[in-house]
Design an enzyme around this catalytic site. Structure first.
Site, PDB file in Angstrom:
ATOM      1  N   GLY A  54      29.846  75.396  56.041  1.00  0.00           N
ATOM      2  CA  GLY A  54      31.467  75.210  56.250  1.00  0.00           C
ATOM      3  C   GLY A  54      33.381  75.447  55.707  1.00  0.00           C
ATOM      4  CE1 TYR A  65      14.428  89.144  49.510  1.00  0.00           C
ATOM      5  CE2 TYR A  65      12.872  87.002  48.612  1.00  0.00           C
ATOM      6  CZ  TYR A  65      13.845  88.212  49.753  1.00  0.00           C
ATOM      7  OH  TYR A  65      13.355  87.492  50.730  1.00  0.00           O
ATOM      8  N   GLY A  73      25.240  81.206  54.443  1.00  0.00           N
ATOM      9  CA  GLY A  73      26.671  79.816  54.297  1.00  0.00           C
ATOM     10  C   GLY A  73      27.335  79.734  54.926  1.00  0.00           C
ATOM     11  CB  SER A 124      19.121  82.950  56.582  1.00  0.00           C
ATOM     12  OG  SER A 124      19.402  83.670  56.463  1.00  0.00           O
ATOM     13  N   PRO A 125      17.947  78.951  56.334  1.00  0.00           N
ATOM     14  CG  PRO A 125      17.529  77.717  54.086  1.00  0.00           C
ATOM     15  CD  PRO A 125      17.935  78.687  54.518  1.00  0.00           C
ATOM     16  CG  LEU A 126      22.222  76.084  54.010  1.00  0.00           C
ATOM     17  CD1 LEU A 126      22.911  76.227  52.437  1.00  0.00           C
ATOM     18  CD2 LEU A 126      22.775  74.759  54.801  1.00  0.00           C
ATOM     19  CB  ALA A 127      23.680  80.413  59.717  1.00  0.00           C
TER      20      ALA A 127
END
Ligand SMILES: NC(=O)c1ccc[n+]([C@@H]2O[C@H](COP(=O)([O-])OP(=O)(O)OC[C@H]3O[C@@H](n4cnc5c(N)ncnc54)[C@H](OP(=O)(O)O)[C@@H]3O)[C@@H](O)[C@H]2O)c1
Length: 354
Positions: A222, A60, A218, A213-216
């Site tokens: 939306g 990272y 970003g 990646s819980p929010l894919a």
């Protein structure tokens, strides 16, 4: 809101936070991320909220994430469950000898990570990606030796196919080595493939599940519909989903509409759905948050106070349905037609002889 804690898996007594702090955005080595001052604010806020499970990796931000984390945990090292990963290395110099799952790379990687993290042990050490070459015996024996040497306490596999994980789990058990305690995989409303094999396998074997990646990346906020800039541009499309299919568009439509109903944000709806998924599991599931700014973390922690109705959960699950393929479709239809051992056997034998 307070971040709770739970036992990571049925394989150990290790307790972790119900939400992990992902630090892929800590550093600017990839040309996009948070500087140290912002990373400190994020880290302090997460810890104040009760979080103590930190996810990093050597690769990272080309090593910077581990360096930041090392400085941030230094004052209270033992309070935190520190997890890091090896496989790709921090050097980014393209050397084949400095990558992969081999014992050679594992040993040199853990030593380099310990230096960057300024600690003498990593609590949970992951092989980051399968190299599809190194035998699982070599990886498991390597982990066992690192545990015996006190350099790591627990081990897990990230981004490995289910069959390799199940084999490694069995090898460790039969040889009396330290067990695998968890898997790590992408899992969110637009990427649910882990439900085919990885999640049922982990649940059956008692392996904890940490999900990235819980929010894919970003997309599920939306924001890109509002023409906002972000990782999509900053990282050149890597590690972020976009609306390139009707399915993804329908999912985001539903997330946004449920956010309006529940008077919250789309990001919080996406994370509340994830938290709900663990209710049917007998092992732990922990989403790894990936904030780049303090305000993003603050906003996302609001998910802990969101209570979706069963109807809202069902709509999200239904709109994000995906094709499971063979043999899962056949298993599901047989199961739906005949729940009960003898009927399933009769039906299965009918299928195989037809
Ligand atoms: N094992 C693996 O292979 C693997 C792979 C990937 C990640 N991970 C781990 O999982 C962690 C999380 O993954 P991820 O970073 O992909 O998670 P994510 O939550 O899906 O995406 C993070 C991005 O979402 C945006 N974001 C987050 N909270 C927001 C909010 N409240 N409002 C608006 N935008 C928001 C930010 O985008 P902008 O930057 O555009 O603002 C941020 O960079 C990583 O840090 C890492 O520790 C592991």
């Amino acid at each position: 809101m307070t971040i709770g804690n739970q036992v990571l898996s049925r394989k150990s007594g290790l307790r972790v936070s119900q939400l992990a702090l992902g630090t892929g955005n800590f550093g600017t080595g990839w040309g996009y991320g948070s500087d140290f001052a912002e990373a400190r604010k994020i880290f302090d806020r997460y810890a104040e909220a009760g979080g103590f499970f930190i996810d990093t990796a050597d690769t990272y931000q080309v090593g910077q994430s581990e360096e930041f984390v090392g400085q941030l945990i230094a004052n209270d090292r033992d309070h935190f469950v520190l997890s890091s990963k090896y496989t790709m290395g921090a050097e980014n110099d393209g050397s084949i000898s400095k990558s992969g799952n081999s014992r050679k790379n594992m040993v040199r990687s853990v030593e380099a990570s310990l230096k960057r993290l300024k600690t003498d042990h990593i609590d949970l050490y992951w092989a980051h990606f399968t190299d599809e070459t190194t035998p699982m015996e070599e990886i498991m024996r390597g982990f066992e030796d690192l545990v015996q040497a006190g350099k790591i306490h627990y081990a897990g596999l990230s981004n490995f196919p289910a069959w390799r994980i199940a084999r490694a789990d069995m090898i460790g058990e039969l040889r009396g080595w330290s067990p695998l305690v968890a898997i790590q995989t992408e899992y969110n409303l637009v990427e649910r493939s882990a439900e085919r094999d990885l999640i049922p396998m982990a649940d059956a074997l008692g392996l904890g599940i940490t999900t990235w990646s819980p929010l894919a990346g970003g997309m599920l906020t939306g924001k890109y519909r509002n023409n906002e800039q972000g990782r999509l541009q900053g990282l050149g499309g890597i590690l972020v989903h976009s609306e390139q299919s009707g399915r993804k568009t329908a999912i985001l439509d539903t997330v946004i509409s449920i956010a309006t109903e529940a008077d919250t944000t789309p990001a919080n709806v996406a994370i509340a759905w994830l938290l709900d998924q663990s209710r049917n599991l007998s092992t732990g599931m922990v989403p790894i948050l990936g904030p780049r700014t303090l305000s993003q973390l603050d906003a996302t922690l609001g998910a802990l106070d969101v209570h979706l109705t069963q109807d809202q959960i069902d709509r999200l699950t239904s709109v994000s349905a995906f094709e499971r393929g063979t043999p899962h479709d056949q298993i599901q239809s047989l199961g739906a037609q005949a729940r009960g051992g003898d009927k399933i056997i009769r039906r299965a034998s009918f299928v195989t002889t037809a």
